[in-house]
Design a protein around this motif. Structure first.
Motif, PDB file in Angstrom:
ATOM      1  N   GLN A   1       0.848  -1.190   0.000  1.00 26.70           N
ATOM      2  CA  GLN A   1       0.000   0.000   0.000  1.00 26.70           C
ATOM      3  C   GLN A   1       0.878   1.233   0.000  1.00 26.70           C
ATOM      4  O   GLN A   1       1.640   1.468   0.950  1.00 26.70           O
ATOM      5  CB  GLN A   1      -0.931   0.010   1.206  1.00 26.70           C
ATOM      6  CG  GLN A   1      -1.945   1.129   1.170  1.00 26.70           C
ATOM      7  CD  GLN A   1      -3.065   0.937   2.176  1.00 26.70           C
ATOM      8  OE1 GLN A   1      -2.933   0.193   3.153  1.00 26.70           O
ATOM      9  NE2 GLN A   1      -4.184   1.594   1.946  1.00 26.70           N
ATOM     10  N   ALA A   2       0.780   1.994  -1.065  1.00 29.72           N
ATOM     11  CA  ALA A   2       1.519   3.252  -1.181  1.00 29.72           C
ATOM     12  C   ALA A   2       0.648   4.383  -0.629  1.00 29.72           C
ATOM     13  O   ALA A   2      -0.584   4.254  -0.571  1.00 29.72           O
ATOM     14  CB  ALA A   2       1.874   3.524  -2.629  1.00 29.72           C
ATOM     15  N   PRO A   3       1.255   5.482  -0.225  1.00 34.66           N
ATOM     16  CA  PRO A   3       0.475   6.610   0.330  1.00 34.66           C
ATOM     17  C   PRO A   3      -0.601   7.073  -0.646  1.00 34.66           C
ATOM     18  O   PRO A   3      -0.331   7.292  -1.832  1.00 34.66           O
ATOM     19  CB  PRO A   3       1.530   7.686   0.534  1.00 34.66           C
ATOM     20  CG  PRO A   3       2.802   6.943   0.728  1.00 34.66           C
ATOM     21  CD  PRO A   3       2.698   5.742  -0.167  1.00 34.66           C
TER      22      PRO A   3
ATOM     23  N   VAL B   1       4.310   0.334   1.899  1.00 31.07           N
ATOM     24  CA  VAL B   1       4.352  -0.600   3.025  1.00 31.07           C
ATOM     25  C   VAL B   1       3.917  -1.960   2.490  1.00 31.07           C
ATOM     26  O   VAL B   1       2.858  -2.068   1.852  1.00 31.07           O
ATOM     27  CB  VAL B   1       3.432  -0.147   4.171  1.00 31.07           C
ATOM     28  CG1 VAL B   1       3.467  -1.171   5.310  1.00 31.07           C
ATOM     29  CG2 VAL B   1       3.848   1.224   4.682  1.00 31.07           C
ATOM     30  N   TYR B   2       4.725  -2.965   2.734  1.00 29.79           N
ATOM     31  CA  TYR B   2       4.454  -4.311   2.241  1.00 29.79           C
ATOM     32  C   TYR B   2       3.905  -5.165   3.390  1.00 29.79           C
ATOM     33  O   TYR B   2       4.473  -5.199   4.493  1.00 29.79           O
ATOM     34  CB  TYR B   2       5.725  -4.932   1.672  1.00 29.79           C
ATOM     35  CG  TYR B   2       6.063  -4.388   0.305  1.00 29.79           C
ATOM     36  CD1 TYR B   2       6.507  -3.079   0.158  1.00 29.79           C
ATOM     37  CD2 TYR B   2       5.923  -5.173  -0.840  1.00 29.79           C
ATOM     38  CE1 TYR B   2       6.798  -2.562  -1.101  1.00 29.79           C
ATOM     39  CE2 TYR B   2       6.213  -4.663  -2.097  1.00 29.79           C
ATOM     40  CZ  TYR B   2       6.643  -3.353  -2.209  1.00 29.79           C
ATOM     41  OH  TYR B   2       6.926  -2.839  -3.457  1.00 29.79           O
ATOM     42  N   TYR B   3       2.807  -5.850   3.101  1.00 34.43           N
ATOM     43  CA  TYR B   3       2.134  -6.677   4.095  1.00 34.43           C
ATOM     44  C   TYR B   3       2.118  -8.137   3.654  1.00 34.43           C
ATOM     45  O   TYR B   3       1.797  -8.446   2.498  1.00 34.43           O
ATOM     46  CB  TYR B   3       0.687  -6.226   4.283  1.00 34.43           C
ATOM     47  CG  TYR B   3       0.531  -4.831   4.827  1.00 34.43           C
ATOM     48  CD1 TYR B   3       0.428  -3.735   3.969  1.00 34.43           C
ATOM     49  CD2 TYR B   3       0.466  -4.599   6.200  1.00 34.43           C
ATOM     50  CE1 TYR B   3       0.279  -2.448   4.460  1.00 34.43           C
ATOM     51  CE2 TYR B   3       0.310  -3.315   6.698  1.00 34.43           C
ATOM     52  CZ  TYR B   3       0.220  -2.244   5.819  1.00 34.43           C
ATOM     53  OH  TYR B   3       0.072  -0.976   6.314  1.00 34.43           O
TER      54      TYR B   3
ATOM     55  N   THR C   1       5.894  -3.822   6.566  1.00 38.18           N
ATOM     56  CA  THR C   1       7.291  -3.395   6.574  1.00 38.18           C
ATOM     57  C   THR C   1       7.484  -2.373   5.453  1.00 38.18           C
ATOM     58  O   THR C   1       7.010  -2.573   4.332  1.00 38.18           O
ATOM     59  CB  THR C   1       8.260  -4.584   6.431  1.00 38.18           C
ATOM     60  OG1 THR C   1       9.612  -4.131   6.564  1.00 38.18           O
ATOM     61  CG2 THR C   1       8.106  -5.287   5.090  1.00 38.18           C
ATOM     62  N   GLN C   2       8.161  -1.282   5.768  1.00 37.93           N
ATOM     63  CA  GLN C   2       8.321  -0.189   4.805  1.00 37.93           C
ATOM     64  C   GLN C   2       9.437  -0.493   3.822  1.00 37.93           C
ATOM     65  O   GLN C   2      10.551  -0.866   4.220  1.00 37.93           O
ATOM     66  CB  GLN C   2       8.637   1.116   5.538  1.00 37.93           C
ATOM     67  CG  GLN C   2       8.880   2.313   4.627  1.00 37.93           C
ATOM     68  CD  GLN C   2       7.626   2.776   3.923  1.00 37.93           C
ATOM     69  OE1 GLN C   2       6.571   2.918   4.541  1.00 37.93           O
ATOM     70  NE2 GLN C   2       7.724   3.037   2.616  1.00 37.93           N
TER      71      GLN C   2
END
Length: 124
Positions: free
Chosen positions: A39-41, A92-94, A118-119
């Motif tokens: 998910q990017a801003p 952010v990677y989930y 995790t960013q």
């Protein structure tokens, strides 16, 4: 309870590589599909890659030929090898996993679990 713990994020320059790891722990009977989302801003969360229990994989078009998802069933861990990173991979990677367990009455139930995120930042 089941937990997914991610590691491996960080700041890299364009063209460099990172490897993300996600380890599942807790009351686990079987792990089915596992995957990575990001998910990017200002954007919606999107599926990056997934891997089935049998090993078949699926990738979003923007990461094909650059990212590789794999899993180690003995370690209940899924990996995401990211090569040739681009600024647009910043997010952010989930980690995500469908995990089954047995109840006290020996009934099989499955739920979807998420890691804490995790960013990953790709910038020169």
């Amino acid at each position: 309870q089941v937990q997914l713990v991610e590691s491996g994020g960080g700041l890299v320059q364009p063209g460099e590589s990172l490897r993300l790891s996600c380890a599942a722990s807790g009351s686990i009977f079987r792990i089915n599909d596992m995957g990575w989302y990001r998910q990017a801003p200002g954007k919606q969360r999107e599926l990056v890659a997934s891997i089935a229990s049998g090993g078949s994989t699926n990738y979003t078009d923007s990461v094909k030929d650059r990212f590789t998802i794999s899993r180690d069933s003995a370690k209940n861990t899924v990996y995401l090898q990211m090569n040739s990173l681009k600024a647009e991979d910043t997010a952010v990677y989930y980690c995500n996993a469908d995990i089954g367990r047995l109840t006290l009455s020996r009934r099989y139930v499955s739920n979807t679990y998420w890691g804490q995120g995790t960013q990953v930042t790709v910038s020169s």
